[in-house]
Enzyme design. Structure first.
Site, PDB file in Angstrom:
ATOM      1  N   THR A  86      -2.289   1.696 -35.361  1.00  0.00           N
ATOM      2  CA  THR A  86      -1.949   0.868 -36.526  1.00  0.00           C
ATOM      3  C   THR A  86      -0.449   0.955 -36.780  1.00  0.00           C
ATOM      4  O   THR A  86       0.150   2.012 -36.544  1.00  0.00           O
ATOM      5  CB  THR A  86      -2.711   1.398 -37.766  1.00  0.00           C
ATOM      6  OG1 THR A  86      -4.106   1.247 -37.536  1.00  0.00           O
ATOM      7  CG2 THR A  86      -2.345   0.627 -39.034  1.00  0.00           C
ATOM      8  N   GLY A  87       0.127  -0.132 -37.292  1.00  0.00           N
ATOM      9  CA  GLY A  87       1.538  -0.085 -37.688  1.00  0.00           C
ATOM     10  C   GLY A  87       2.319  -1.226 -37.084  1.00  0.00           C
ATOM     11  O   GLY A  87       1.793  -2.043 -36.324  1.00  0.00           O
ATOM     12  N   SER A  88       3.609  -1.272 -37.417  1.00  0.00           N
ATOM     13  CA  SER A  88       4.424  -2.413 -36.994  1.00  0.00           C
ATOM     14  C   SER A  88       4.656  -2.412 -35.480  1.00  0.00           C
ATOM     15  O   SER A  88       4.703  -3.493 -34.865  1.00  0.00           O
ATOM     16  CB  SER A  88       5.764  -2.396 -37.736  1.00  0.00           C
ATOM     17  OG  SER A  88       6.435  -1.171 -37.540  1.00  0.00           O
ATOM     18  N   ASP A 115      -0.649   4.102 -29.704  1.00  0.00           N
ATOM     19  CA  ASP A 115      -0.317   4.058 -31.137  1.00  0.00           C
ATOM     20  C   ASP A 115       1.156   4.420 -31.331  1.00  0.00           C
ATOM     21  O   ASP A 115       1.797   4.998 -30.447  1.00  0.00           O
ATOM     22  CB  ASP A 115      -1.202   5.069 -31.886  1.00  0.00           C
ATOM     23  CG  ASP A 115      -1.302   4.770 -33.386  1.00  0.00           C
ATOM     24  OD1 ASP A 115      -0.581   3.893 -33.884  1.00  0.00           O
ATOM     25  OD2 ASP A 115      -2.116   5.437 -34.048  1.00  0.00           O
ATOM     26  N   GLY A 116       1.671   4.116 -32.500  1.00  0.00           N
ATOM     27  CA  GLY A 116       3.013   4.522 -32.899  1.00  0.00           C
ATOM     28  C   GLY A 116       2.989   5.907 -33.517  1.00  0.00           C
ATOM     29  O   GLY A 116       1.970   6.610 -33.491  1.00  0.00           O
ATOM     30  N   ALA A 117       4.122   6.303 -34.099  1.00  0.00           N
ATOM     31  CA  ALA A 117       4.203   7.613 -34.766  1.00  0.00           C
ATOM     32  C   ALA A 117       5.314   7.547 -35.797  1.00  0.00           C
ATOM     33  O   ALA A 117       6.221   6.712 -35.708  1.00  0.00           O
ATOM     34  CB  ALA A 117       4.500   8.711 -33.749  1.00  0.00           C
ATOM     35  N   GLU A 161      -7.228   6.765 -37.011  1.00  0.00           N
ATOM     36  CA  GLU A 161      -6.400   6.919 -35.810  1.00  0.00           C
ATOM     37  C   GLU A 161      -6.806   8.189 -35.055  1.00  0.00           C
ATOM     38  O   GLU A 161      -6.932   8.185 -33.827  1.00  0.00           O
ATOM     39  CB  GLU A 161      -4.921   6.990 -36.198  1.00  0.00           C
ATOM     40  CG  GLU A 161      -4.385   5.650 -36.688  1.00  0.00           C
ATOM     41  CD  GLU A 161      -2.966   5.709 -37.219  1.00  0.00           C
ATOM     42  OE1 GLU A 161      -2.340   4.647 -37.305  1.00  0.00           O
ATOM     43  OE2 GLU A 161      -2.482   6.801 -37.572  1.00  0.00           O
ATOM     44  N   GLY A 170       1.365   4.601 -42.428  1.00  0.00           N
ATOM     45  CA  GLY A 170       0.654   3.383 -42.823  1.00  0.00           C
ATOM     46  C   GLY A 170      -0.701   3.659 -43.446  1.00  0.00           C
ATOM     47  O   GLY A 170      -1.420   2.727 -43.811  1.00  0.00           O
ATOM     48  N   GLY A 191       0.448   8.482 -40.001  1.00  0.00           N
ATOM     49  CA  GLY A 191      -0.210   8.184 -41.278  1.00  0.00           C
ATOM     50  C   GLY A 191       0.695   7.547 -42.296  1.00  0.00           C
ATOM     51  O   GLY A 191       0.297   7.342 -43.433  1.00  0.00           O
TER      52      GLY A 191
HETATM   53  C1  5RP Z   1      -0.051   4.443 -39.388  1.00  0.00           C
HETATM   54  C2  5RP Z   1       0.727   5.254 -38.405  1.00  0.00           C
HETATM   55  C3  5RP Z   1       1.786   4.546 -37.626  1.00  0.00           C
HETATM   56  O1  5RP Z   1       1.578   4.768 -36.286  1.00  0.00           O
HETATM   57  C4  5RP Z   1       3.120   5.073 -38.019  1.00  0.00           C
HETATM   58  O2  5RP Z   1       3.250   4.968 -39.424  1.00  0.00           O
HETATM   59  C5  5RP Z   1       4.249   4.315 -37.325  1.00  0.00           C
HETATM   60  O3  5RP Z   1       4.299   3.017 -37.815  1.00  0.00           O
HETATM   61  P1  5RP Z   1       5.379   1.967 -37.322  1.00  0.00           P
HETATM   62  O4  5RP Z   1       5.008   1.556 -35.950  1.00  0.00           O
HETATM   63  O5  5RP Z   1       5.241   0.840 -38.323  1.00  0.00           O
HETATM   64  O6  5RP Z   1       6.736   2.607 -37.387  1.00  0.00           O
HETATM   65  O7  5RP Z   1       0.522   6.412 -38.203  1.00  0.00           O
HETATM   66  O8  5RP Z   1      -0.968   5.239 -40.082  1.00  0.00           O
END
Ligand code: 5RP
Length: 237
Positions: A33-35, A86-88, A108, A102, A100
């Site tokens: 999840t996330g951008s 996933d992102g971080a 996740e 987001g 987290g």
């Molecule tokens: C959401 C997350 C996202 O992976 C984390 O916040 C990174 O988000 P982004 O890609 O928008 O920088 O853990 O719960």
């Protein structure tokens, strides 16, 4: 110089190639999840029929996947996944992460725990030597939040109950109908130990420390070129 969004798109494009190289046709994949993941879903859309489907980590990701023609599976429908991506919010030199930001940390972690391999995609602003500058999200059962806050303060944390950004009078409520405590002031140099300790507290649903489900591979643009980092077996140390 590329903007942060352009860098996220660059890493998303590289991730598509990595995924197609790693997975045979009709594989299932776990999606975060996330951008950054949003860019990935958009880049992967042209290959939607290559996949049997996707196990999603949030209502937002599910919506975006379905809008772009992916079949979404419930986590209960699958026994394992070859890959989770996933992102971080932060990632350390061993592949341990804070996630987290987001608010999707619990789902996740559940989807990541089904997967044989975790690929983290992020821009270089997320690279840290020690976790803890980014506020650590802890998802909690609402009736336990004050007790959990006292514990987090006793170990040196400064705790804020997450609010809805557009209406600070309202608590942020997760997809699991729970609340999030954001904790600053912790130097998380033993992430596996702290994750284990937090898991023991009644009312803690999940912490945003991903040491048990740390990344196996990191894709990150450095000087506008995507680098691939493979973490070794001692990744939690
Ligand atoms: C959401 C997350 C996202 O992976 C984390 O916040 C990174 O988000 P982004 O890609 O928008 O920088 O853990 O719960």
């Amino acid at each position: 110089m590329m903007t942060q969004d352009e860098l996220k798109q660059l890493v998303a494009k590289a991730a598509v190639q990595e995924i197609l190289n790693l997975l045979p046709p009709q594989s299932l994949i776990g999606m975060g999840t996330g951008s950054t993941v949003n860019f990935l879903i958009d880049e992967l859309q042209a290959h939607a029929s290559y996949f049997q489907g996707v196990v999603s980590s949030s209502d937002k990701t599910t919506q975006r996947l379905q809008d772009r023609g992916f079949k979404v599976f419930d986590a209960n429908q699958v026994q394992s996944l070859p890959l989770y991506i996933d992102g971080a919010d932060e990632i350390d030199p061993h592949g341990n992460m804070i996630k987290g930001g987001g608010g999707a940390l619990t789902r996740e972690k559940i989807v990541a725990s089904l997967a044989d391999h975790f690929i983290c995609i992020c821009d270089a602003s997320k690279l840290v030597s020690v976790l803890g500058l980014f506020p650590l999200p802890v998802e909690v059962i609402p009736m336990a939040s004050a007790q959990i806050q006292r514990f987090l303060e006793s170990i040196g944390g400064k705790v804020e109950l997450r609010k809805v950004k557009s209406d600070l009078k309202q608590n942020f409520v997760t997809d699991n109908q729970a609340w999030i405590l954001d904790v600053t002031g912790l130097v998380i140099d033993q992430p596996l130990e702290l994750e284990t300790e937090l898991n023991q507290i009644p009312g803690v649903i999940c912490s945003g420390i991903f040491a048990m489900q740390s990344a196996d591979t990191l894709l990150v643009p450095i000087d506008e070129k995507v680098q691939t980092v493979h973490f070794g077996k001692d990744k939690n140390n």
